[in-house]
Motif scaffolding. Sequence first.
Motif, short mmCIF file in Angstrom:
data_model
loop_
_atom_site.label_atom_id
_atom_site.label_comp_id
_atom_site.label_asym_id
_atom_site.label_seq_id
_atom_site.Cartn_x
_atom_site.Cartn_y
_atom_site.Cartn_z
N VAL A 125 1.01 -1.06 0.12
CA VAL A 125 0.06 0.13 0.04
C VAL A 125 0.78 1.35 -0.16
N GLN A 126 1.89 1.41 0.79
CA GLN A 126 2.71 2.30 0.97
C GLN A 126 3.73 2.60 -0.47
N LEU A 127 3.98 1.67 -0.85
CA LEU A 127 4.69 1.49 -2.45
C LEU A 127 3.88 2.09 -3.31
N GLN A 128 2.56 1.80 -3.43
CA GLN A 128 1.75 2.23 -4.17
C GLN A 128 1.50 3.79 -4.17
N ALA A 129 1.60 4.22 -2.97
CA ALA A 129 1.34 5.60 -2.74
C ALA A 129 2.70 6.55 -2.89
N LEU A 130 3.71 5.84 -2.77
CA LEU A 130 4.99 6.51 -2.99
C LEU A 130 5.26 7.43 -4.05
N PRO A 131 5.12 7.10 -5.24
CA PRO A 131 5.29 8.18 -6.38
C PRO A 131 4.20 9.50 -5.87
N TYR A 132 3.07 9.40 -5.85
CA TYR A 132 2.45 10.52 -5.32
C TYR A 132 2.87 11.39 -4.09
N MET A 133 3.57 10.69 -3.31
CA MET A 133 4.02 11.48 -2.01
C MET A 133 5.16 12.10 -2.60
N VAL A 134 6.12 11.59 -3.48
CA VAL A 134 7.19 12.19 -3.66
C VAL A 134 6.87 13.54 -4.42
N GLU A 135 5.99 13.43 -5.16
CA GLU A 135 5.61 14.82 -6.07
C GLU A 135 5.04 15.93 -4.99
N ALA A 136 4.25 15.29 -4.10
CA ALA A 136 3.48 16.28 -2.99
C ALA A 136 4.52 16.80 -1.92
N SER A 137 5.14 15.93 -1.49
CA SER A 137 5.95 16.12 -0.30
C SER A 137 7.33 15.15 0.09
N PRO A 138 8.41 15.52 -0.58
CA PRO A 138 9.68 14.77 -0.46
C PRO A 138 9.88 13.85 0.82
N ALA A 150 7.44 11.71 1.96
CA ALA A 150 7.83 10.08 0.97
C ALA A 150 9.22 9.54 1.69
N GLY A 151 10.02 10.58 2.15
CA GLY A 151 11.22 10.09 3.01
C GLY A 151 10.98 9.19 4.05
N SER A 152 10.07 9.87 5.00
CA SER A 152 9.56 9.15 6.00
C SER A 152 8.81 7.80 5.88
N ALA A 153 7.94 7.75 4.86
CA ALA A 153 7.34 6.59 4.46
C ALA A 153 8.35 5.56 4.01
N LEU A 154 9.15 5.91 3.22
CA LEU A 154 10.16 4.84 2.75
C LEU A 154 10.88 4.21 4.00
N ARG A 155 11.47 5.04 4.78
CA ARG A 155 11.98 4.48 6.05
C ARG A 155 11.07 3.62 6.75
N ASN A 156 9.76 4.01 6.77
CA ASN A 156 8.71 3.12 7.30
C ASN A 156 8.61 1.68 6.79
N VAL A 157 8.40 1.75 5.52
CA VAL A 157 8.65 0.68 4.62
C VAL A 157 9.61 -0.20 4.90
N THR A 158 10.95 0.34 4.88
CA THR A 158 12.00 -0.55 5.18
C THR A 158 11.98 -1.42 6.58
N GLU A 159 11.49 -0.67 7.46
CA GLU A 159 11.43 -1.10 8.82
C GLU A 159 10.49 -2.45 8.93
N ILE A 160 9.27 -2.15 8.30
CA ILE A 160 8.25 -3.17 7.89
C ILE A 160 8.79 -4.41 7.02
N ALA A 161 9.62 -4.22 6.19
CA ALA A 161 10.26 -5.31 5.33
C ALA A 161 11.09 -6.10 6.18
#
Length: 229
Positions: A46-59, A62-73
């Motif tokens: 879900v977060q990966l799918q939203a990531l491209p939109y987050m990059v455009e809206a708020s880098p 997006a960085g925070s979301a990517l860190r969260n995804v990494t921890e979940i993985a």
Amino acid sequence: MEYYTSYIITFVLILWLSARERTVKPRRIAADIHDSIGHGLTSVIVQLQALPYMVEASPEEAGSALRNVTEIARSCLQDVRSVVHEMGLSLQNSGLHELEKLIQNFSGQHGLPVSFAADIHEKIAPDQIYVLYRILQEALTNILRHANATSASVNLTGHNENIIMVIQDDGQAQTPVTPGFGLTTMKGRCEKAGGTLSIQPVQPHGLELTVQLPRSASTKNEVVNIDAT
């Protein structure tokens, strides 16, 4: 990231097929995959799918979301390793030795002394050992992350109609105790096995977690008495 997610999913499927071939309680392993790995991977997707939109809206977001995804993985990877270990645990049926080895490995990796003592007058069924193992695993992780403890102890006894495991640390207890995801998961595992789980502060400091499981599934066989640090 999508590559690693697909890799984890493929690996989990391989584990499942392997479990079926070995007849190592596939339903229970499937439940673990669904409850922990499945939910974790769903969140990753879900977060990966939203990531491209987050990059455009708020880098920054997006960085925070990517860190969260990494921890979940990473958490999913740890759960995969736990499932692999559970397959070996069921095959070996080595019981209390696995609990002791878990504690020794934990102490060796993290430098936190944990004593272990067991006084059991019956052979514990594999299903009960599994519940005790997973609860102990989660409890030790919580102590490491949240308690700021310098030592801990684990005591396993047979009492009346129950098997009781008491896990205690000398850390900084937060009162009142607010159940988080880890504690809720441990309690759920215990209740599914027909047992109870309680947690309370101890004096002068620390927490004590008590697991009580019915020993009806145990087979009276031999006296097991372990006292190790």
